[in-house]
Design an enzyme around this catalytic site. Structure first.
Site, PDB file in Angstrom:
ATOM      1  N   LYS A 190       0.909  -1.194   0.049  1.00  0.00           N
ATOM      2  CA  LYS A 190      -0.133  -0.063   0.054  1.00  0.00           C
ATOM      3  C   LYS A 190       0.881   1.245  -0.117  1.00  0.00           C
ATOM      4  O   LYS A 190       0.493   2.364  -0.267  1.00  0.00           O
ATOM      5  CB  LYS A 190      -0.981   0.026   1.197  1.00  0.00           C
ATOM      6  CG  LYS A 190      -0.302  -0.134   2.451  1.00  0.00           C
ATOM      7  CD  LYS A 190      -0.185   1.204   3.365  1.00  0.00           C
ATOM      8  CE  LYS A 190       0.807   0.968   4.615  1.00  0.00           C
ATOM      9  NZ  LYS A 190       0.914   2.320   5.134  1.00  0.00           N
ATOM     10  N   THR A 247      -3.887   5.302   3.712  1.00  0.00           N
ATOM     11  CA  THR A 247      -2.389   5.666   3.201  1.00  0.00           C
ATOM     12  C   THR A 247      -2.610   6.442   1.968  1.00  0.00           C
ATOM     13  O   THR A 247      -1.811   7.427   1.662  1.00  0.00           O
ATOM     14  CB  THR A 247      -1.564   4.344   3.002  1.00  0.00           C
ATOM     15  OG1 THR A 247      -1.635   3.812   4.273  1.00  0.00           O
ATOM     16  CG2 THR A 247       0.007   4.852   2.742  1.00  0.00           C
TER      17      THR A 247
END
Length: 332
Positions: A190, A247
């Site tokens: 991610k 994120t």
């Protein structure tokens, strides 16, 4: 009463120490810099979480043996690419019966090993004691006690449950799983996808573009994870899509912010000079790409991010490379 040692005094290590302390655990942190240790002992960590008071149950030391004395849980929160060297320095201080918790989200350069694999190999820790904590865990929000959830992963469900119970103050809800591979890989990949989303925003692209990158990035993560034996369900949960969204979209995300600056035309060196730090995805994208190649998994977004970060390719060229790929069924 449970006692925990936390190795690393950065933002996430400190925030997780507060989670443990607020859950009733006695916490001793280890730090390399005496100045930061002194700050923590005075009740805050101004270098990483300025203006946020820490719970009274946290102390700090520069002595690894003092930090781990009597610890039931040992938390490792050092930069992923320094883990092996750190374990060489103080791995001997790890208690032989403690749960070893990894907060790190990366893949080791050169070996393509996940952090749990490095802990097992370099720290001599059996896999049944290694726990991975992953999820939408922006450190500042958690330090401010804003409600959040996370995943506690361990092949031994009993150990996972013990760490989850210690990590359960009113504002932090942990869920357990035995899928260490899926939780760990999601946390590493991610960061790279967030670099791509940041670049898109820096280039002036809108929400359609960013949502497309996030979704296809999740597909890349899932393909790679399943090639490594992960449970596909993990990628639709907190450690997967939950952490990915946080994120990629939050201004608190270092990876997104780093990508934003790259999209605005800055070089990697210029971003590092301005921000005084390198995002985890910048360090890990090459090793994740190598891991994918080793397992025959196609990861075009990760490949393009690595080309920008390490080969000097312009961010705007990435868009054409991705959009010009051959058409295919979404499921493939």
């Amino acid at each position: 009463m449970t006692t925990a040692a936390v190795f690393g005094t950065g933002s996430w290590g400190t925030a997780y120490a507060a989670v443990l302390a607020d859950g009733g655990t006695t916490v001793r942190m280890w730090g390399r810099r005496q100045a930061v240790v002194d700050q923590i002992n005075a009740g805050s960590n101004e270098d990483y979480l300025p203006g946020i008071p820490l719970p009274a149950g946290i102390t700090a030391t520069t002595d690894p043996a003092e930090a781990t004395d009597g610890a039931d849980i040992v938390v490792l929160a050092v930069p992923s690419q320094t883990l092996r060297a750190n374990l060489a320095d103080w791995g001997g201080a790890l208690p032989g019966d403690a749960a070893i918790v990894s907060l790190m989200k990366g893949v080791e350069l050169g070996t393509t090993k996940r952090m749990s694999e490095v802990i097992a190999e370099a720290g001599g820790v059996e896999p049944g004691r290694i726990v991975v904590v992953s999820g939408p865990n922006l450190a500042k929000e958690i330090a401010l006690k804003q409600p959040a959830a996370s995943v506690v992963a361990c092949v031994d469900e009993t150990i996972a449950g013990r760490v989850a119970e210690a990590s359960n103050p009113p504002y932090f809800r942990p869920y357990t799983t035995t899928d260490v591979v899926g939780a760990e890989l999601s946390g590493a990949v991610k960061n790279v996808i967030a670099l791509a989303v940041g670049m898109a925003e820096g280039l002036g692209m809108g929400d359609n573009s960013k949502a497309s990158i996030i979704t296809r990035g999740l597909a890349e993560t899932s393909r790679l994870g399943m090639a490594l034996g992960a449970d596909p369900v993990t990628f639709s949960g907190l450690a997967g899509v939950g952490d990915l969204i946080a994120t990629c979209m939050s201004p608190l995300s270092r990876n997104r912010t780093f990508g934003l600056n790259l999209g605005r035309g800055m070089s990697v060196e210029e971003v590092v000079a301005v921000t005084k730090q390198t995002a985890e995805g910048v360090k890990s994208c090459e090793s994740i790409l190598q891991l994918a190649h080793d397992h025959g998994v196609e990861v075009p977004i990760i490949e393009q991010v690595a080309a920008v970060v390490h080969d000097g390719r312009r961010a705007e060229d990435v868009v054409g490379a991705l959009m010009g790929r051959a058409l295919k069924n979404e499921a493939h």
